[in-house]
Design an enzyme around this catalytic site. Sequence first.
Site, PDB file in Angstrom:
ATOM      1  CE1 TYR A 134      -1.444   4.026  -6.154  1.00 24.45           C
ATOM      2  CE2 TYR A 134      -0.285   4.270  -3.977  1.00 24.45           C
ATOM      3  CZ  TYR A 134      -0.573   4.825  -5.063  1.00 24.45           C
ATOM      4  OH  TYR A 134      -2.259   6.283  -5.111  1.00 24.45           O
ATOM      5  CE  LYS A 162      -4.724   3.974  -5.343  1.00 20.17           C
ATOM      6  NZ  LYS A 162      -3.962   5.331  -4.530  1.00 20.17           N
ATOM      7  CB  VAL A 204      -8.177   3.007  -4.090  1.00 19.90           C
ATOM      8  CG1 VAL A 204      -7.000   3.598  -3.329  1.00 19.90           C
ATOM      9  CG2 VAL A 204      -8.150   1.232  -2.991  1.00 19.90           C
TER      10      VAL A 204
END
Length: 291
Positions: A134, A162, A204
């Site tokens: 992330y 992500k 996402v």
Amino acid sequence: MKFTGIVPALVTPFDARQQIDEQALGNLIESLIDAGVHGLFVLGTNGEFFALSEAEKVRIARLTVEAARGRVPVIAGTGAFATRDVIELNKKMTDVGVQALSVITPFFNAVSQTELINHYSAIGDASPLPIMLYNIPAKTGMSIGIPAVATLSQHPQIKGIKDSAGNFDSLVQMLRYRSDDFAVFAGTDSLIYWNLLAGGDGAVAATANAVPQVVMDIWNRFQAGDHDGARAAQEALRPLRDAFALGTMPSVLKKATDLLNVRVGPCRAPTAELDAQTVHKLEGLLSVYRA
């Protein structure tokens, strides 16, 4: 599991006392699954992970797994600065039954790229579940560099990233390391369509809390080959994203979700609710979604 599709980054519903609202969480999950999402991402930035205790994080993950009932996979955010803390929380998340883990970069104290690779490698070595990196440098103060992505994409338990940096050029560079075993997800909602067009695997998407049908329309139209429709759906997110400037994250998203989808309540202090004048302005911006 394979990371693919539209995975909403859930807000964390609270009641008037700023305690976890289990019923509201269940209602939010049902609304998203009904819209056709491909997974649920809990305890991310818009989920206020930074304002939750470890016990609350585990509870939210457990409640989400129970509410999902196997219909879609659950990805839980477990990031912390210390490698050992991430590994310990990953064990607890594994026990409650999540299907994957998302690990934000260390924050507050920026580490070197070598330290970052060692951090993620150790976490991956200790994890029985797939991990999504992330990257959100605006909040953490550091970024996962492209060489680090290249290295970490080869780890057997690190299955995707992500990227919420909002830099399309950087996202395209990450796509060089995309494979059947390493997915590249847009974490900036303005880039959902463009990531798919460039060969990415999905997104996402926090905006899906408020307007799940619009976000799913990007995916569904793209998959059907309707690029004009997918671009139009992408553009339809702009009023909501522009509205985020009206308040401290995620206060605007939560109020928009209250107004357009299901009630999710306030943020946890010190983040304040929007005042009446700002809510009125927000309602005007969101009127396009009620047409």
